[in-house]
Write a protein that holds these residues in place. Structure first.
Motif, PDB file in Angstrom:
ATOM      1  N   SER A  75     -31.715 -31.346  48.764  1.00  0.00           N
ATOM      2  CA  SER A  75     -32.917 -32.171  48.586  1.00  0.00           C
ATOM      3  C   SER A  75     -32.975 -32.841  47.215  1.00  0.00           C
ATOM      4  CB  SER A  75     -34.165 -31.312  48.786  1.00  0.00           C
ATOM      5  OG  SER A  75     -34.228 -30.259  47.834  1.00  0.00           O
ATOM      6  N   GLU A  78     -32.474 -36.658  47.224  1.00  0.00           N
ATOM      7  CA  GLU A  78     -33.424 -37.559  47.871  1.00  0.00           C
ATOM      8  C   GLU A  78     -34.089 -38.454  46.832  1.00  0.00           C
ATOM      9  OE1 GLU A  78     -34.656 -34.193  51.249  1.00  0.00           O
ATOM     10  OE2 GLU A  78     -36.105 -34.899  49.757  1.00  0.00           O
ATOM     11  N   ASP A  79     -34.596 -39.600  47.282  1.00  0.00           N
ATOM     12  CA  ASP A  79     -35.352 -40.473  46.389  1.00  0.00           C
ATOM     13  C   ASP A  79     -36.750 -40.699  46.965  1.00  0.00           C
ATOM     14  OD1 ASP A  79     -35.186 -42.552  48.352  1.00  0.00           O
ATOM     15  OD2 ASP A  79     -33.211 -43.091  47.589  1.00  0.00           O
ATOM     16  N   ASN A  82     -37.029 -41.578  50.766  1.00  0.00           N
ATOM     17  CA  ASN A  82     -36.560 -40.712  51.859  1.00  0.00           C
ATOM     18  C   ASN A  82     -36.846 -39.233  51.611  1.00  0.00           C
ATOM     19  OD1 ASN A  82     -34.668 -39.971  49.943  1.00  0.00           O
ATOM     20  ND2 ASN A  82     -32.946 -40.990  50.945  1.00  0.00           N
ATOM     21  N   LEU A  83     -37.937 -38.932  50.927  1.00  0.00           N
ATOM     22  CA  LEU A  83     -38.304 -37.533  50.673  1.00  0.00           C
ATOM     23  C   LEU A  83     -38.409 -36.757  51.980  1.00  0.00           C
ATOM     24  CD1 LEU A  83     -41.052 -37.943  47.904  1.00  0.00           C
ATOM     25  CD2 LEU A  83     -38.707 -37.130  47.617  1.00  0.00           C
ATOM     26  N   ILE A  85     -35.727 -35.970  53.846  1.00  0.00           N
ATOM     27  CA  ILE A  85     -34.688 -36.358  54.800  1.00  0.00           C
ATOM     28  C   ILE A  85     -33.703 -35.218  55.063  1.00  0.00           C
ATOM     29  CG2 ILE A  85     -33.011 -37.315  53.141  1.00  0.00           C
ATOM     30  CD1 ILE A  85     -32.684 -39.660  55.189  1.00  0.00           C
ATOM     31  N   THR A  86     -33.484 -34.335  54.091  1.00  0.00           N
ATOM     32  CA  THR A  86     -32.587 -33.199  54.330  1.00  0.00           C
ATOM     33  C   THR A  86     -33.206 -32.213  55.316  1.00  0.00           C
ATOM     34  OG1 THR A  86     -33.461 -32.111  52.340  1.00  0.00           O
ATOM     35  CG2 THR A  86     -31.423 -33.359  52.108  1.00  0.00           C
ATOM     36  N   ASN A 194     -37.840 -32.144  44.054  1.00  0.00           N
ATOM     37  CA  ASN A 194     -37.988 -32.461  45.479  1.00  0.00           C
ATOM     38  C   ASN A 194     -38.130 -31.191  46.301  1.00  0.00           C
ATOM     39  OD1 ASN A 194     -37.664 -35.153  44.817  1.00  0.00           O
ATOM     40  ND2 ASN A 194     -35.477 -35.183  45.312  1.00  0.00           N
ATOM     41  N   CYS A 198     -40.270 -31.360  54.527  1.00  0.00           N
ATOM     42  CA  CYS A 198     -40.716 -32.748  54.592  1.00  0.00           C
ATOM     43  C   CYS A 198     -42.210 -32.859  54.294  1.00  0.00           C
ATOM     44  CB  CYS A 198     -40.412 -33.303  55.988  1.00  0.00           C
ATOM     45  SG  CYS A 198     -40.879 -35.026  56.215  1.00  0.00           S
ATOM     46  N   TYR A 214     -27.978 -42.095  54.387  1.00  0.00           N
ATOM     47  CA  TYR A 214     -27.897 -40.875  53.587  1.00  0.00           C
ATOM     48  C   TYR A 214     -26.603 -40.124  53.880  1.00  0.00           C
ATOM     49  CZ  TYR A 214     -29.444 -36.682  51.131  1.00  0.00           C
ATOM     50  OH  TYR A 214     -29.536 -35.634  50.244  1.00  0.00           O
TER      51      TYR A 214
END
Length: 462
Positions: A75, A78-79, A82-83, A85-86, A194, A198, A214
């Protein structure tokens, strides 16, 4: 009678530990035990493909093999756009890929009694499969397809929103997870801030293009490690050449974590106050990492006896001397690729929160002044050695340890070498670690009825 893969794993480790011959049934790649000789345990072996893929294998003659693919895609990468996304990738791991549909993947794994699992940390993601070793080649193909060739069909991605929400609600129902997530959010300005789950405002917002982007950016063979237990290095290397040999790329290194410190308070109706107070600790490969690990054992990591009070913990003893209220306290230590957190985690009744938290922080400050005995340090070193050796007794923990080291350093430090390094830790090293906590900028996250819980600046001024 059906025998589970987990039970077989336990049986095989007994064979491995006792240096006896394996069961009478044949094992792929292992000579028949008809001869009187005994198979000797092997050490972890490592290699690296020309495209940068790191491979590590341990042949323990187990009838059950376990293989994992570790990826620098946690995580932290992520930026703002796309927070979470993992978390979505974890949930979508059993969906359609170029190698198999979701139904085919599920059926293939279940047909051989296998187990496909995906987990993630802030640093990396781990895809692993466990099955009888006769089927490991087939399972590796499915695993590689899941990792590097997902299709992300729109209707399948749309169906993940509910699962993401449920997983988060279940996790956040536990105060410890909420506190840890909030602690990282205030301790760092980027990357490690992060969250592992989600955020609500991103539910249902991920597009197939975002997921593909990603994966393309982060899932590069130069940032992966293929690790196996119950399989030879030659076998795993040959499979890696077939599955990943034509791939290339190292991915982006990512930004360095910036520790800043801060405070997060989560007032609610829970009578128990959970509190975490930390300073910046040591990174994984830092020379200070073992000193912090020993200090954690000296302070205490929780009772070793069920319903015990952990009487050997200096932290517990110190808090007992200042309050008669029930509490739980342990040292907290987390190391990442380029940073770490070290401090204390306490649980107490709301009326006693101030006394318990203040006593815990004060005790580490005393340790930073050298008020710690050689006997306590030797005990802490012994406990750390035993903990590290016991952790690698289980296949899951051993695979995770092998994969984390291979991904971070490209090699593997054996338990024997690790024990020698721990023995070299001195009192000065441990005191310096405590002093780094005492003098460092603090971060705090608390949850519960906070009427009697001190603010961070009040703790720093004591």
């Amino acid at each position: 009678m059906a025998v589970s893969a987990r039970l077989l794993g336990r049986v095989c480790r007994r064979y491995y530990s006792a240096h006896t011959t394996p069961p009478s049934h044949s094992l792929k790649g292992v000579k028949s035990p008809a001869a009187s000789r005994k198979l000797q345990p092997q050490n972890v072996q490592t290699s690296k493909l020309r495209n940068g893929l790191v491979i590590a294998a341990l042949e323990n003659y187990s009838p059950v093999s376990k293989v994992g693919i570790f990826v620098n895609a946690g995580s932290r990468y992520e930026d703002a756009g796309n927070l979470g996304i993992t978390h979505c990738l974890r949930v979508a791991s059993n969906l359609t890929s170029r190698g198999a549909s979701s139904f085919k993947l599920t059926r293939a794994v279940e047909a051989v009694g296998g187990n496909l699992r995906v987990t993630s940390t802030r640093d990396c993601m781990m895809y692993s499969v466990e099955c009888l070793r006769d089927y490991i080649d087939d399972m590796l193909e499915y695993l590689a397809s899941v990792v590097i060739a997902p299709e992300f069909r729109p209707w399948e991605i749309a169906s993940t929103s509910d699962r993401l929400k449920v997983e988060k609600e279940i996790a956040y129902h536990q105060p410890q997870i909420r506190v840890m997530e909030n602690l990282h959010a205030v301790a760092y300005r980027n990357t490690l801030c992060n969250r592992l789950y989600c955020p609500d405002f991103m539910l249902g917002q991920f597009t197939c293009e975002q997921l593909h982007e990603y994966v393309k950016k982060r899932f590069c063979v130069g940032g992966m490690a293929l690790v196996g237990i119950g399989v030879t290095l030659d076998h795993l290397t040959k499979a890696a050449q077939e599955l990943f040999g034509s791939k290339s790329g190292y991915g982006h290194a990512g930004a360095k974590a910036q520790y800043c410190g801060g405070e997060h308070r989560d007032p609610n109706g829970e009578s128990l106050v959970h509190a975490a107070i930390v300073s910046e600790g040591a990174a994984l490969a830092s020379p200070e990492a073992l000193a912090f690990a020993v200090l954690q054992q000296v302070l205490g990591t929780g009772p070793y006896v069920k319903r015990g009070k952990h009487v050997t913990s200096t932290l517990t003893q110190a808090i007992n001397n200042s309050t008669n209220q029930p509490f739980s306290a342990s040292a907290f230590n987390a190391s990442y690729l380029d940073s770490g957190l070290f401090g204390v985690y306490t649980i107490s009744q709301d009326r006693a929160a101030a006394d318990v938290i203040s006593a815990a922080v004060s005790h580490i400050r005393q340790a930073a002044q050298g008020k710690i005995t050689e006997k306590d340090i030797e005990r802490g070193k012994d406990q750390l050695i035993v903990r590290d050796l016991m952790v690698v007794e289980t296949l899951d923990a051993l695979l995770e340890e092998m994969g984390s080291q291979a991904l971070a350093t490209g090699t593997y430090v054996s338990p024997t070498s690790a024990v020698e390094q721990i023995k070299e830790i001195t009192k000065k090293d441990v005191v310096n670690a405590a002093e780094k906590f005492a003098s460092g900028r603090k971060s705090m996250a608390v949850s519960g009825r906070l009427g009697n819980t001190p603010f961070l600046d009040e703790l720093e001024s004591d």
